[in-house]
Design a protein around this motif. Structure first.
Motif, PDB file in Angstrom:
ATOM      1  N   GLY A  39       0.010  15.247   2.687  1.00 49.01           N
ATOM      2  CA  GLY A  39       1.466  15.582   3.255  1.00 49.01           C
ATOM      3  C   GLY A  39       2.674  14.275   2.715  1.00 49.01           C
ATOM      4  N   ARG A  40       3.955  14.647   2.583  1.00 52.39           N
ATOM      5  CA  ARG A  40       4.972  14.274   2.634  1.00 52.39           C
ATOM      6  C   ARG A  40       5.273  13.009   3.802  1.00 52.39           C
ATOM      7  N   TRP A  41       5.450  13.363   4.945  1.00 50.86           N
ATOM      8  CA  TRP A  41       5.214  12.779   5.744  1.00 50.86           C
ATOM      9  C   TRP A  41       4.209  11.245   5.863  1.00 50.86           C
ATOM     10  N   ASP A  42       2.707  11.896   6.299  1.00 54.22           N
ATOM     11  CA  ASP A  42       1.618  10.977   6.360  1.00 54.22           C
ATOM     12  C   ASP A  42       1.841  10.117   5.036  1.00 54.22           C
ATOM     13  N   PHE A  43       2.513  10.333   4.037  1.00 55.65           N
ATOM     14  CA  PHE A  43       2.892   9.305   2.823  1.00 55.65           C
ATOM     15  C   PHE A  43       3.312   8.666   3.066  1.00 55.65           C
ATOM     16  N   VAL A  44       5.112   8.842   3.836  1.00 56.42           N
ATOM     17  CA  VAL A  44       6.002   7.987   3.982  1.00 56.42           C
ATOM     18  C   VAL A  44       5.825   7.221   4.803  1.00 56.42           C
ATOM     19  N   ALA A  45       4.857   7.285   5.835  1.00 59.68           N
ATOM     20  CA  ALA A  45       4.049   6.856   7.639  1.00 59.68           C
ATOM     21  C   ALA A  45       3.314   6.074   6.978  1.00 59.68           C
ATOM     22  N   GLY A  46       2.369   6.045   5.678  1.00 59.01           N
ATOM     23  CA  GLY A  46       2.341   4.691   5.368  1.00 59.01           C
ATOM     24  C   GLY A  46       2.793   4.309   4.611  1.00 59.01           C
ATOM     25  N   LEU A  47       3.420   4.164   3.641  1.00 57.99           N
ATOM     26  CA  LEU A  47       4.709   3.481   3.311  1.00 57.99           C
ATOM     27  C   LEU A  47       4.841   1.931   4.514  1.00 57.99           C
ATOM     28  N   ALA A  48       5.023   2.464   5.347  1.00 60.88           N
ATOM     29  CA  ALA A  48       5.704   1.870   6.447  1.00 60.88           C
ATOM     30  C   ALA A  48       4.919   0.567   6.573  1.00 60.88           C
ATOM     31  N   GLU A  49       3.246   0.369   6.506  1.00 57.48           N
ATOM     32  CA  GLU A  49       2.285  -0.722   6.704  1.00 57.48           C
ATOM     33  C   GLU A  49       2.768  -1.578   5.456  1.00 57.48           C
ATOM     34  N   VAL A  50       3.135  -0.488   4.038  1.00 57.53           N
ATOM     35  CA  VAL A  50       3.176  -0.785   2.851  1.00 57.53           C
ATOM     36  C   VAL A  50       4.741  -2.500   2.646  1.00 57.53           C
ATOM     37  N   VAL A  51       5.479  -1.539   3.525  1.00 52.72           N
ATOM     38  CA  VAL A  51       7.001  -2.008   3.512  1.00 52.72           C
ATOM     39  C   VAL A  51       6.442  -3.688   4.365  1.00 52.72           C
ATOM     40  N   LYS A  52       6.137  -2.982   5.775  1.00 51.68           N
ATOM     41  CA  LYS A  52       5.385  -4.592   6.530  1.00 51.68           C
ATOM     42  C   LYS A  52       4.812  -5.851   5.295  1.00 51.68           C
ATOM     43  N   THR A  53       3.541  -5.522   5.025  1.00 51.25           N
ATOM     44  CA  THR A  53       2.988  -5.960   4.295  1.00 51.25           C
ATOM     45  C   THR A  53       4.118  -6.927   2.676  1.00 51.25           C
ATOM     46  N   GLY A  54       5.392  -6.364   2.284  1.00 52.33           N
ATOM     47  CA  GLY A  54       5.840  -6.946   1.486  1.00 52.33           C
ATOM     48  C   GLY A  54       7.310  -7.660   2.519  1.00 52.33           C
ATOM     49  N   PHE A  55       7.355  -7.748   4.231  1.00 57.48           N
ATOM     50  CA  PHE A  55       7.966  -8.263   4.873  1.00 57.48           C
ATOM     51  C   PHE A  55       7.789  -9.484   4.810  1.00 57.48           C
TER      52      PHE A  55
END
Ligand code: GLY
Length: 388
Positions: A184-200
């Protein structure tokens, strides 16, 4: 993993990320990866138990049939969805299945599911006969970039989440990107939060990729994913896994470096608790990262533009940036009770800059309150769609 046909000559070769440590293993990222399972399971395995939630019964069936066709004696066990799976009762049910099927020390578990399934299946593998092999087949973005890699396993008790568990690195991880098609869209986007964390914390290229493709990423599942967006997702998963692999390869048991993976999680966990786990983890971590960025800025460590970069990236993805102004005292006491705080001292992972994480221990209460004031919304309006 909706399409799990083992062979597809047109699919690009999978990427492989090695996780070092006492027992090194590979995380394989790509499509149509079932053919990889026997080599990840390794030699000597005869029986395999496939553990999955009800929603993934069809995928688990494909894995089960494939294992049988490869000569294993394969079994399946269905467990409840999400956190409902992480109980002592469900673990005991799986121990029963293993016992009745005579699983020995050289047999294995394969988990198919999100982070709750990999946590539970990993825990049962860690405890059966003092440890048997487990291969994770994560089916959510969050599980691919976080839960399935690094060997943390566990279940919840009435007193809190993940209070019982152990470090039990898997024998391998298969990230079949085709699973993300049905996410689902927001499950995917919520997963992106951890991706962004890894970027920072470690890889600025991740941030650039998200910035360049934020609109398409935010629209996940709403419009058709283009080959270009698929390539971006594959690179984001690979880069995130590479960072996690490096960190846990150096510090499996979180005695130092691994702590950086908790960027945004100190306040994030408190938000999750305050919301009685009705917020998605990634949404809470998003708010927690903006808080940590403000804290670092007020402590004189982080420049304004990096703080704003947090808001721009997370906000463009549709992740929440603020939380209720009237909840500070509750959040503060939840953070003090968090099992990761040491004694009474609150510890935060903060940044000196992008990819330069550091710790802030026992910050002044006025600094904490001032940072919270920067992210607090007056009314409970800050949740955003991802939180729901
Ligand atoms: N999720 C943070 C860690 O694996 O250490």
């Amino acid at each position: 993993m909706t399409d799990t046909t083992p062979a597809d000559a047109s699919a690009p070769a999978p990427a492989r990320v090695r996780v070092s440590g006492d027992q090194p293993y590979d995380v394989v990222i790509g499509r149509h990866l079932l053919g990889e399972l026997p080599s990840l399971l390794g030699d000597g395995v005869r029986r395999v138990l496939v553990v999955h939630p009800a929603a993934l019964a069809a995928t688990a069936d494909v894995v089960h049939e494939d294992l049988k066709a490869s000569g294993y004696e394969a079994f399946v066990a269905e467990v409840p969805d999400a956190e409902e799976a992480k109980t002592a009762q469900v673990a005991a049910f799986l121990w029963g299945v293993l016992g009745q099927a005579d699983f020995t020390r050289s047999d294995a578990i394969v988990t198919v599911g999100g982070g709750a399934t990999t946590d539970l299946g990993g825990f049962v593998a860690a405890t059966w006969l003092r440890g048997i092999r487990v291969v994770h087949v994560p089916t959510t973005l969050l599980a691919m970039v976080d839960a399935a890699v690094g060997g943390k396993t566990g279940i919840n008790t009435a007193e809190g989440k993940n209070l019982v568990g152990s470090f039990h690195p898997p024998a391998g991880v298969l990230c079949d990107l085709a699973s993300l098609e049905s996410l689902g869209r927001w499950d995917f986007v919520a997963g992106l939060a951890e991706v962004v964390k890894t970027g920072f914390i470690a890889d600025e290229r991740i941030l650039e990729l998200v910035e360049e493709h934020a609109e398409a990423l935010r629209e996940w599942g709403v419009r058709e994913t283009t080959p270009e967006t698929w390539a971006v997702v594959a690179e984001l998963v690979e880069r995130s896994v590479a960072v996690k692999a490096r960190v846990v390869g150096e510090d499996l048991k979180e005695s130092g470096l691994r702590e950086i993976l908790n960027y945004g999680h100190t306040l994030g966990h408190a938000v999750e608790l305050t919301e009685r786990y009705q917020w998605r983890h990634g949404a809470a971590v998003s708010v927690g990262m903006v808080f940590a960025a403000e804290l670092a800025r007020l402590a004189g460590k982080l420049d304004d533009d990096v703080v704003e970069r947090h808001r721009t990236i997370l906000g463009t993805l549709g992740l929440p940036l603020t939380y209720r102004g009237d909840r500070w005292e509750q959040l503060l006491s939840a953070m003090r009770r968090d099992k990761k705080s040491r004694g009474d001292l609150l510890r935060f992972v903060v940044l000196d800059d992008v990819a330069r994480p550091t710790r802030l221990e026992g910050p002044d209460p006025t600094l904490l309150a001032a940072a919270y004031a920067e992210i607090s919304a007056d009314a409970p309006v800050g949740r955003g769609p991802v939180a729901l």
